[in-house]
Design a protein around this motif. Sequence first.
Motif, PDB file in Angstrom:
ATOM      1  N   UNK A   1     -24.807  45.201   8.094  1.00 14.92           N
ATOM      2  CA  UNK A   1     -23.770  44.254   7.564  1.00 14.92           C
ATOM      3  C   UNK A   1     -24.427  42.707   7.625  1.00 14.92           C
ATOM      4  N   UNK A   2     -24.291  41.850   6.661  1.00 16.02           N
ATOM      5  CA  UNK A   2     -24.833  40.628   6.630  1.00 16.02           C
ATOM      6  C   UNK A   2     -24.039  39.621   7.448  1.00 16.02           C
ATOM      7  N   UNK A   3     -24.956  39.076   8.388  1.00 17.73           N
ATOM      8  CA  UNK A   3     -24.521  38.246   9.152  1.00 17.73           C
ATOM      9  C   UNK A   3     -24.119  36.989   8.770  1.00 17.73           C
TER      10      UNK A   3
ATOM     11  N   UNK B   1     -31.351  44.931   4.441  1.00 13.93           N
ATOM     12  CA  UNK B   1     -32.283  45.959   5.272  1.00 13.93           C
ATOM     13  C   UNK B   1     -32.781  45.251   6.306  1.00 13.93           C
ATOM     14  N   UNK B   2     -32.729  46.000   7.493  1.00 17.66           N
ATOM     15  CA  UNK B   2     -33.260  45.297   8.601  1.00 17.66           C
ATOM     16  C   UNK B   2     -34.160  46.372   9.423  1.00 17.66           C
ATOM     17  N   UNK B   3     -35.337  45.912  10.260  1.00 17.87           N
ATOM     18  CA  UNK B   3     -35.856  46.790  11.078  1.00 17.87           C
ATOM     19  C   UNK B   3     -35.441  46.466  12.557  1.00 17.87           C
ATOM     20  N   UNK B   4     -35.140  47.548  13.101  1.00 19.89           N
ATOM     21  CA  UNK B   4     -34.799  47.500  14.338  1.00 19.89           C
ATOM     22  C   UNK B   4     -35.370  48.538  15.361  1.00 19.89           C
TER      23      UNK B   4
ATOM     24  N   UNK C   1     -26.700  54.340  13.302  1.00 18.25           N
ATOM     25  CA  UNK C   1     -27.232  54.649  11.766  1.00 18.25           C
ATOM     26  C   UNK C   1     -27.131  53.506  10.709  1.00 18.25           C
ATOM     27  N   UNK C   2     -26.664  53.714   9.793  1.00 22.95           N
ATOM     28  CA  UNK C   2     -26.547  52.593   8.775  1.00 22.95           C
ATOM     29  C   UNK C   2     -25.176  51.974   8.882  1.00 22.95           C
ATOM     30  N   UNK C   3     -24.827  50.781   8.910  1.00 25.56           N
ATOM     31  CA  UNK C   3     -23.625  49.959   8.978  1.00 25.56           C
ATOM     32  C   UNK C   3     -22.553  50.583   7.899  1.00 25.56           C
ATOM     33  N   UNK C   4     -21.253  50.673   8.125  1.00 22.87           N
ATOM     34  CA  UNK C   4     -20.281  50.843   7.234  1.00 22.87           C
ATOM     35  C   UNK C   4     -20.046  49.800   6.112  1.00 22.87           C
ATOM     36  N   UNK C   5     -19.373  50.071   4.952  1.00 24.58           N
ATOM     37  CA  UNK C   5     -18.831  49.096   4.168  1.00 24.58           C
ATOM     38  C   UNK C   5     -17.326  48.742   4.376  1.00 24.58           C
TER      39      UNK C   5
ATOM     40  N   UNK D   1     -39.400  64.299  30.839  1.00 23.19           N
ATOM     41  CA  UNK D   1     -38.666  63.324  30.249  1.00 23.19           C
ATOM     42  C   UNK D   1     -39.312  62.123  29.925  1.00 23.19           C
ATOM     43  N   UNK D   2     -38.630  61.284  29.110  1.00 24.46           N
ATOM     44  CA  UNK D   2     -39.520  59.838  28.730  1.00 24.46           C
ATOM     45  C   UNK D   2     -38.391  58.952  28.106  1.00 24.46           C
ATOM     46  N   UNK D   3     -38.661  57.742  28.142  1.00 20.36           N
ATOM     47  CA  UNK D   3     -37.903  56.830  27.365  1.00 20.36           C
ATOM     48  C   UNK D   3     -38.938  56.335  26.461  1.00 20.36           C
ATOM     49  N   UNK D   4     -38.700  56.358  24.934  1.00 24.22           N
ATOM     50  CA  UNK D   4     -39.428  55.931  23.992  1.00 24.22           C
ATOM     51  C   UNK D   4     -38.733  54.682  23.320  1.00 24.22           C
ATOM     52  N   UNK D   5     -39.546  53.919  22.610  1.00 20.23           N
ATOM     53  CA  UNK D   5     -38.885  52.757  21.592  1.00 20.23           C
ATOM     54  C   UNK D   5     -39.545  53.253  20.210  1.00 20.23           C
ATOM     55  N   UNK D   6     -38.401  53.414  19.124  1.00 21.49           N
ATOM     56  CA  UNK D   6     -38.616  53.760  17.956  1.00 21.49           C
ATOM     57  C   UNK D   6     -38.340  52.676  17.063  1.00 21.49           C
ATOM     58  N   UNK D   7     -38.834  52.418  15.912  1.00 20.41           N
ATOM     59  CA  UNK D   7     -38.466  51.428  14.878  1.00 20.41           C
ATOM     60  C   UNK D   7     -37.871  52.175  13.645  1.00 20.41           C
ATOM     61  N   UNK D   8     -36.608  51.615  13.543  1.00 27.48           N
ATOM     62  CA  UNK D   8     -35.831  52.276  12.095  1.00 27.48           C
ATOM     63  C   UNK D   8     -35.571  51.148  11.406  1.00 27.48           C
ATOM     64  N   UNK D   9     -35.560  51.527   9.980  1.00 25.34           N
ATOM     65  CA  UNK D   9     -35.258  50.590   8.743  1.00 25.34           C
ATOM     66  C   UNK D   9     -33.620  50.894   8.421  1.00 25.34           C
ATOM     67  N   UNK D  10     -32.717  50.009   8.498  1.00 27.69           N
ATOM     68  CA  UNK D  10     -31.611  50.473   7.922  1.00 27.69           C
ATOM     69  C   UNK D  10     -30.870  49.525   7.270  1.00 27.69           C
ATOM     70  N   UNK D  11     -29.507  49.783   6.645  1.00 27.45           N
ATOM     71  CA  UNK D  11     -28.887  48.961   6.081  1.00 27.45           C
ATOM     72  C   UNK D  11     -27.861  48.289   7.310  1.00 27.45           C
TER      73      UNK D  11
END
Length: 379
Positions: free
Chosen positions: A147-149, A215-218, A240-244, A135-145
């Motif tokens: 909601x505009x703040x 689009x944001x990198x998280x 996942x990606x934010x809803x509309x 087992x391990x804890x990993x940090x990943x980077x995702x790009x997703x849509x």
Amino acid sequence: MAKKDYYEILGLDKGASDQDIKKAFRKLALKYHPDRNPNDKKAEEKFKEINEAYQVLTDPQKRAQYDQFGTTDFNGGGFQGGFGGFDFSDLGGFGDIFDSFFGGGFSSGRRKNGPERGSDLEYTLSLTFEEAVFGVEKEISVTRNERCEACNGTGAKKGSHPHTCDKCNGTGQVRHQRSTPLGNFVTMTTCDKCGGRGTIIKNPCEECRGKGIVRKHRKIKVKVPAGVDTGNIIPIRGQGEHGKNGGPSGDLYINLRVSPHSKFKRKGFDIYLDAHISFGKAALGTSLKVPSIDGDVKYEIPPGTQPGTVFRLKGKGVPKVDGRGRGDQYVNVIVDIPKNLNEKQKEALMMFMEASGEIEPRDVEKKSFIDKIFKNDSK
């Protein structure tokens, strides 16, 4: 007289049950629907035919008249409502199936600008053999849509708000009616003025340009439990990606890929390992140091161990994902046979064979005498 055989159009025999008619229509309607066959006139005509056949054969009075006389009277009124007058709500949720395929557009008047769930995302995470086992804890980077703040997802500039579309009155759909020899057909299409949103944005947000999403990198932390393997999937809800239009976010699915180990082979939660020993140790027995995922383990090899013997190290396998114990480790004993023997080793083996009764003592003596002669001559 009827110009078409309604039973043949649906691929049925005369006397088919209502359930058979409904089932046949569903199948053909999905296949020939205009939204699945854009700009295909033949598919459109076929869809009208099966729609016409369905309405006649599912109406007890019209079907009885058609079965008796081969025709039926539509009273010049045509098929009213929906596409050809068919009410998809009669199919017990079948209209929802059409919506999922074609994005709606029927006379149910459903709005396309309602809350929509965000799309799911996938990510492939590579792990070492040890990381997957323990087992391990990993940090990943995702790009997703997201909601505009700046506008809170409305798409309108701060201090303003969207206006209801005056063409579709906020429904996001426009009703079209056309007359044909078969009657009046009504279809619903996406409003071209508001793009199906039902609202018009006069002052778009500068951050998202009126889209309501950016689009944001998280960076996301993923906890990988002990015991996972290649092919396992870790779902992370709501990442996942934010809803509309206020809809919920989708999910993030982590696909795991585990690199092979140089020594260990894994099958399920068990580990397999090859251990090499000499034939002398196999015959006499020995104390063997066996590597495991927990470190070296001492194991006593009994005298007379045969090649291919498999020993089990209980509880030395991979931890089970549900936390209920561990697998085992299996050690396959490989007895190494030397390819090149020196004279001393040959002599020892000859003595062993003599003691075992495999050869007679005189054979050894003769061979030794002849060897000595050849050796003396060579000097």
